[in-house]
Design a protein around this motif. Structure first.
Motif, PDB file in Angstrom:
ATOM      1  N   LEU A 141       0.811  -1.215   0.000  1.00  0.00           N
ATOM      2  CA  LEU A 141       0.000   0.000   0.000  1.00  0.00           C
ATOM      3  C   LEU A 141       0.847   1.269   0.000  1.00  0.00           C
ATOM      4  CD1 LEU A 141      -2.754  -1.277   2.424  1.00  0.00           C
ATOM      5  CD2 LEU A 141      -3.066  -0.716   0.006  1.00  0.00           C
ATOM      6  N   ASP A 142       2.170   1.119   0.072  1.00  0.00           N
ATOM      7  CA  ASP A 142       3.088   2.248  -0.084  1.00  0.00           C
ATOM      8  C   ASP A 142       3.535   2.415  -1.531  1.00  0.00           C
ATOM      9  OD1 ASP A 142       3.140   3.019   2.599  1.00  0.00           O
ATOM     10  OD2 ASP A 142       4.644   1.516   3.091  1.00  0.00           O
ATOM     11  N   ARG A 143       2.946   1.618  -2.424  1.00  0.00           N
ATOM     12  CA  ARG A 143       3.309   1.696  -3.841  1.00  0.00           C
ATOM     13  C   ARG A 143       2.072   2.035  -4.679  1.00  0.00           C
ATOM     14  NH1 ARG A 143       6.122  -3.248  -2.197  1.00  0.00           N
ATOM     15  NH2 ARG A 143       4.497  -4.513  -3.182  1.00  0.00           N
ATOM     16  N   GLY A 144       2.283   2.708  -5.801  1.00  0.00           N
ATOM     17  CA  GLY A 144       1.185   3.071  -6.686  1.00  0.00           C
ATOM     18  C   GLY A 144       1.581   2.922  -8.142  1.00  0.00           C
ATOM     19  N   LEU A 145       0.574   2.935  -9.007  1.00  0.00           N
ATOM     20  CA  LEU A 145       0.780   2.851 -10.458  1.00  0.00           C
ATOM     21  C   LEU A 145      -0.015   3.962 -11.128  1.00  0.00           C
ATOM     22  CD1 LEU A 145       1.661   1.545 -13.145  1.00  0.00           C
ATOM     23  CD2 LEU A 145      -0.292  -0.028 -12.904  1.00  0.00           C
ATOM     24  N   VAL A 146       0.656   4.758 -11.948  1.00  0.00           N
ATOM     25  CA  VAL A 146       0.027   5.847 -12.695  1.00  0.00           C
ATOM     26  C   VAL A 146       0.228   5.566 -14.183  1.00  0.00           C
ATOM     27  CG1 VAL A 146       0.019   8.323 -13.142  1.00  0.00           C
ATOM     28  CG2 VAL A 146       0.422   7.478 -10.814  1.00  0.00           C
ATOM     29  N   VAL A 147      -0.886   5.448 -14.909  1.00  0.00           N
ATOM     30  CA  VAL A 147      -0.870   5.117 -16.335  1.00  0.00           C
ATOM     31  C   VAL A 147      -1.523   6.262 -17.095  1.00  0.00           C
ATOM     32  CG1 VAL A 147      -1.494   3.386 -18.067  1.00  0.00           C
ATOM     33  CG2 VAL A 147      -1.133   2.682 -15.679  1.00  0.00           C
ATOM     34  N   ALA A 148      -0.953   6.633 -18.239  1.00  0.00           N
ATOM     35  CA  ALA A 148      -1.516   7.758 -18.993  1.00  0.00           C
ATOM     36  C   ALA A 148      -1.140   7.658 -20.460  1.00  0.00           C
ATOM     37  CB  ALA A 148      -1.024   9.090 -18.424  1.00  0.00           C
ATOM     38  N   GLY A 149      -1.992   8.262 -21.297  1.00  0.00           N
ATOM     39  CA  GLY A 149      -1.708   8.320 -22.719  1.00  0.00           C
ATOM     40  C   GLY A 149      -2.136   9.636 -23.325  1.00  0.00           C
ATOM     41  N   ASN A 150      -1.234  10.279 -24.044  1.00  0.00           N
ATOM     42  CA  ASN A 150      -1.565  11.475 -24.824  1.00  0.00           C
ATOM     43  C   ASN A 150      -1.936  11.030 -26.233  1.00  0.00           C
ATOM     44  OD1 ASN A 150      -0.992  13.130 -22.680  1.00  0.00           O
ATOM     45  ND2 ASN A 150       1.006  13.809 -23.444  1.00  0.00           N
ATOM     46  N   TYR A 151      -3.237  10.883 -26.477  1.00  0.00           N
ATOM     47  CA  TYR A 151      -3.687  10.405 -27.783  1.00  0.00           C
ATOM     48  C   TYR A 151      -5.044  11.015 -28.104  1.00  0.00           C
ATOM     49  CZ  TYR A 151      -5.464   7.490 -31.525  1.00  0.00           C
ATOM     50  OH  TYR A 151      -5.998   7.071 -32.716  1.00  0.00           O
ATOM     51  N   SER A 152      -5.285  11.234 -29.386  1.00  0.00           N
ATOM     52  CA  SER A 152      -6.604  11.575 -29.891  1.00  0.00           C
ATOM     53  C   SER A 152      -6.663  11.154 -31.347  1.00  0.00           C
ATOM     54  CB  SER A 152      -6.878  13.077 -29.770  1.00  0.00           C
ATOM     55  OG  SER A 152      -8.130  13.406 -30.358  1.00  0.00           O
ATOM     56  N   ASN A 153      -7.862  10.831 -31.828  1.00  0.00           N
ATOM     57  CA  ASN A 153      -8.000  10.483 -33.242  1.00  0.00           C
ATOM     58  C   ASN A 153      -8.233  11.708 -34.113  1.00  0.00           C
ATOM     59  OD1 ASN A 153     -10.578  11.058 -32.427  1.00  0.00           O
ATOM     60  ND2 ASN A 153     -11.458   9.072 -32.983  1.00  0.00           N
ATOM     61  N   THR A 154      -8.211  12.896 -33.493  1.00  0.00           N
ATOM     62  CA  THR A 154      -8.264  14.158 -34.227  1.00  0.00           C
ATOM     63  C   THR A 154      -7.260  15.117 -33.604  1.00  0.00           C
ATOM     64  OG1 THR A 154     -10.022  15.036 -32.804  1.00  0.00           O
ATOM     65  CG2 THR A 154     -10.706  13.881 -34.818  1.00  0.00           C
ATOM     66  N   TYR A 155      -6.850  16.111 -34.368  1.00  0.00           N
ATOM     67  CA  TYR A 155      -5.930  17.121 -33.850  1.00  0.00           C
ATOM     68  C   TYR A 155      -6.714  18.233 -33.166  1.00  0.00           C
ATOM     69  CZ  TYR A 155      -2.098  14.894 -36.340  1.00  0.00           C
ATOM     70  OH  TYR A 155      -1.155  13.999 -36.769  1.00  0.00           O
ATOM     71  N   PRO A 156      -6.117  18.907 -32.155  1.00  0.00           N
ATOM     72  CA  PRO A 156      -4.772  18.693 -31.623  1.00  0.00           C
ATOM     73  C   PRO A 156      -4.717  17.505 -30.664  1.00  0.00           C
ATOM     74  CG  PRO A 156      -5.834  20.445 -30.408  1.00  0.00           C
ATOM     75  CD  PRO A 156      -6.796  20.058 -31.509  1.00  0.00           C
ATOM     76  N   ILE A 157      -3.551  16.885 -30.562  1.00  0.00           N
ATOM     77  CA  ILE A 157      -3.343  15.785 -29.625  1.00  0.00           C
ATOM     78  C   ILE A 157      -3.183  16.370 -28.224  1.00  0.00           C
ATOM     79  CG2 ILE A 157      -1.902  13.810 -29.027  1.00  0.00           C
ATOM     80  CD1 ILE A 157      -3.351  13.545 -31.700  1.00  0.00           C
ATOM     81  N   PRO A 158      -3.963  15.918 -27.244  1.00  0.00           N
ATOM     82  CA  PRO A 158      -3.835  16.475 -25.890  1.00  0.00           C
ATOM     83  C   PRO A 158      -2.504  16.086 -25.257  1.00  0.00           C
ATOM     84  CG  PRO A 158      -5.274  14.567 -25.864  1.00  0.00           C
ATOM     85  CD  PRO A 158      -4.982  14.847 -27.309  1.00  0.00           C
ATOM     86  N   ILE A 159      -1.988  16.984 -24.444  1.00  0.00           N
ATOM     87  CA  ILE A 159      -0.746  16.699 -23.722  1.00  0.00           C
ATOM     88  C   ILE A 159      -0.962  16.640 -22.213  1.00  0.00           C
ATOM     89  CG2 ILE A 159       0.749  17.653 -25.506  1.00  0.00           C
ATOM     90  CD1 ILE A 159       0.914  20.231 -23.903  1.00  0.00           C
ATOM     91  N   THR A 160      -2.137  17.084 -21.752  1.00  0.00           N
ATOM     92  CA  THR A 160      -2.342  17.184 -20.306  1.00  0.00           C
ATOM     93  C   THR A 160      -2.586  15.865 -19.580  1.00  0.00           C
ATOM     94  OG1 THR A 160      -4.667  17.738 -20.690  1.00  0.00           O
ATOM     95  CG2 THR A 160      -3.120  19.568 -20.390  1.00  0.00           C
ATOM     96  N   PRO A 161      -3.030  14.763 -20.235  1.00  0.00           N
ATOM     97  CA  PRO A 161      -3.118  13.518 -19.457  1.00  0.00           C
ATOM     98  C   PRO A 161      -1.784  13.113 -18.838  1.00  0.00           C
ATOM     99  CG  PRO A 161      -4.445  13.313 -21.424  1.00  0.00           C
ATOM    100  CD  PRO A 161      -3.693  14.616 -21.550  1.00  0.00           C
ATOM    101  N   LYS A 162      -0.697  13.219 -19.590  1.00  0.00           N
ATOM    102  CA  LYS A 162       0.609  12.888 -19.020  1.00  0.00           C
ATOM    103  C   LYS A 162       1.056  13.943 -18.018  1.00  0.00           C
ATOM    104  CE  LYS A 162       3.931  11.215 -21.588  1.00  0.00           C
ATOM    105  NZ  LYS A 162       4.851  10.934 -22.733  1.00  0.00           N
ATOM    106  N   TRP A 163       0.783  15.216 -18.291  1.00  0.00           N
ATOM    107  CA  TRP A 163       1.145  16.259 -17.331  1.00  0.00           C
ATOM    108  C   TRP A 163       0.445  16.023 -15.995  1.00  0.00           C
ATOM    109  CZ3 TRP A 163       0.887  21.665 -20.180  1.00  0.00           C
ATOM    110  CH2 TRP A 163       1.952  21.745 -21.088  1.00  0.00           C
ATOM    111  N   THR A 164      -0.860  15.770 -16.069  1.00  0.00           N
ATOM    112  CA  THR A 164      -1.614  15.498 -14.843  1.00  0.00           C
ATOM    113  C   THR A 164      -1.023  14.310 -14.098  1.00  0.00           C
ATOM    114  OG1 THR A 164      -3.628  16.287 -15.930  1.00  0.00           O
ATOM    115  CG2 THR A 164      -3.912  15.007 -13.924  1.00  0.00           C
ATOM    116  N   SER A 165      -0.612  13.304 -14.842  1.00  0.00           N
ATOM    117  CA  SER A 165      -0.116  12.074 -14.235  1.00  0.00           C
ATOM    118  C   SER A 165       1.280  12.250 -13.647  1.00  0.00           C
ATOM    119  CB  SER A 165      -0.142  10.952 -15.270  1.00  0.00           C
ATOM    120  OG  SER A 165      -1.470  10.745 -15.724  1.00  0.00           O
ATOM    121  N   TYR A 166       2.135  13.049 -14.300  1.00  0.00           N
ATOM    122  CA  TYR A 166       3.431  13.379 -13.697  1.00  0.00           C
ATOM    123  C   TYR A 166       3.223  14.128 -12.382  1.00  0.00           C
ATOM    124  CZ  TYR A 166       6.441  12.060 -17.652  1.00  0.00           C
ATOM    125  OH  TYR A 166       7.138  11.363 -18.611  1.00  0.00           O
TER     126      TYR A 166
END
Length: 492
Positions: free
Chosen positions: A197-222
């Motif tokens: 319980l002292d460990r965690g997993l953060v998964v994220a992907g910057n993807y979209s099928n249209t432009y612009p591609i979002p960058i904030t999912p990874k930013w939020t996750s960092y």
């Protein structure tokens, strides 16, 4: 150990402190609340939305309503006893008693709240079709499945008047699996690994099928990774797209090794997460046993328990394994809608962790509501019919026990000291201490039980003391249970 700090999220959102809100607790005024008992689960909402001192309210453990198909009711006894040990007065209603439509069930909840204003939680048991059918509502132009409309009982706002969750099951085995996970998580989470319980997993992907591609999912996750490390986590693993697209081979061994939370931001649907990939079928390849994390999936459609993809990702995670060899997770939060927006999901993700890490809101229902309510701070103009505040208050749901106390690190343990109980006066004095520090634990919820029934419940004072007078005629012994966020359940 951990320390508390104010959360900041540069370039992603402007994160306000929770106290700026204006939510109403069941339409009550300040004068109506002052000096009264309120359910513990609403303490954060009340204290942050009314100009009221902590000494002016009296948070107490309230009641818990289970609604199930008739054929399931005979299998609930162990879970009912468990919830009583957590201090809840528990009601069980079958669909033959409430009525079988969603509107019938909502009316039954409303009626229960009218006679018991300490009602805190509702648990629905069953999928929306099949073996154990239990109805739900459908919201918006895409008919997104939602249980949240069961909670909108007083007034015309979308602030929940009770908190709700669902055990979406397709068999009695599914029910046994979920009950086993939930009880083990609360009572003995460290039995198989002292550090998971002292460990965690953060998964994220910057993807979209249209432009612009979002960058904030990874930013939020960092940002979240850094906040968890600052909080005191020993390890937070990340799996991000780009560069990783085939994610299962990375995600599975991390979960198998033991993590307390799994957080996802990115791109997905009912089949699972697509960037990086982790799908329904990958749940079967997990081998994490009793190390069952809480999954928080702030991404489209991953919790669409009415989808033709059955099980959806949330259902697969919750049902995973067997009663003796579980896998997957103990609970899952996420939306049912297929077209949620990155900017709103980021806010819900951030505000939910703000509530948990900085405000001690660790019961799953209130924590998710705090996340949803963040939209009123960051997008105050989105308050009309069908707009963001209403939309996300409906499409985010909980699969699992909505009162689950999420462990954010290794839980502490209680030391319970009890006076001798005799039939002469039935007086029992309890002192609840932290096993490490020896200090009294304030606001611990106690349940005193005998023969599977709750005799007395209450909350400790500032010194950790609770005194009860019991009728012990015909009783040979009692069991004392202690409960509080950040502690595993104790008993003596």
């Amino acid at each position: 150990m951990h320390h508390t700090q104010k959360l900041t999220l540069v370039l992603i959102i402007s994160l306000s402190i929770l106290c700026a809100g204006k939510a109403s607790f069941r339409g009550k005024s300040l004068d109506e609340l002052a000096g009264t008992s309120i359910p513990i689960s609403f303490t954060n909402l009340v204290s942050n939305n009314y100009e009221i001192l902590p000494s002016q309210i009296n948070p107490q453990r309230g009641s818990y309503l289970i609604i199930s198909p008739d054929g399931i009711a005979a299998y609930l006894d162990d879970f009912v006893e468990f919830k009583q040990s957590q201090g809840f007065d528990v009601y069980v209603s079958t669909l033959s008693e409430t009525g079988s439509s969603a509107s019938d069930v909502k009316l039954a909840i409303e009626n229960k709240l009218a006679v018991d204003p300490m009602l805190e939680y509702v648990l629905l048991i069953g999928d929306v079709d099949g073996f154990a059918e239990c109805p739900s509502f459908y919201y918006g132009p895409e008919n997104d499945v939602t249980d949240q409309q069961y909670t909108h009982l007083v007034g015309d706002d979308v602030v929940p008047d009770v908190f709700i969750g669902r055990l979406s099951i397709d068999s009695l085995s599914d029910l046994a699996v979920i009950f086993s996970k939930t009880i083990q998580y609360a009572r003995d989470p460290l039995a198989f690994d002292q550090n998971w319980l002292d460990r965690g997993l953060v998964v994220a992907g910057n993807y979209s099928n249209t432009y612009p591609i979002p960058i904030t999912p990874k930013w939020t996750s960092y940002w979240l990774m850094e906040e968890l490390m600052d909080y005191g986590y020993e390890q937070v693993d990340t799996v991000f797209y780009p560069p990783i697209q085939q994610g299962a081979s990375y995600i599975i061994p991390i979960i198998d090794n033991g993590v307390g939370i799994v957080n996802y931001r990115g791109w997905g649907d009912a089949n699972g997460w697509h960037y990086p990939e982790f799908h329904v079928e990958d749940v079967n390849d997990l081998n994490n046993g009793w190390l069952t994390p809480v999954f928080m999936s702030y991404v489209c459609n991953s919790n669409d328990f009415a989808n033709s993809v059955d099980p959806c990702l949330a259902e697969a995670v919750l049902r995973g394994g067997t009663p003796t060899v579980p896998k997957g997770g103990v609970a899952f939060i996420g939306p049912s809608d297929l077209h949620t927006s990155t900017k709103y999901n980021n806010v819900i993700n951030a505000y939910m962790y703000d509530a948990m890490l900085n405000h001690g809101v660790v019961e799953l229902g209130p924590a998710m509501q705090a996340g949803q309510y963040g939209l009123t701070k960051e997008f105050p103009a989105q308050n009309g019919s069908g707009e963001a505040q209403e939309f996300y208050a409906n499409v985010y749901n909980i699969l699992g026990d909505p009162s689950l106390q999420v462990y954010l690190d290794r839980p502490k343990q209680f030391l319970i000291e009890a006076s001798e109980l005799t039939s002469n006066d039935g007086l029992l004095q309890l002192i609840i201490k932290d096993s490490d520090t020896g200090q009294g634990v304030d606001k611990a919820v106690l349940s005193i039980m005998a023969d599977g029934e709750m005799l007395v419940k209450g909350v400790t004072d500032m010194s950790g003391t609770f005194i009860a007078s019991l009728d012990v005629s015909g009783i040979n012994s009692v069991v004392v249970y202690a409960n509080k966020g950040g502690y595993m359940q104790g008993h003596e």
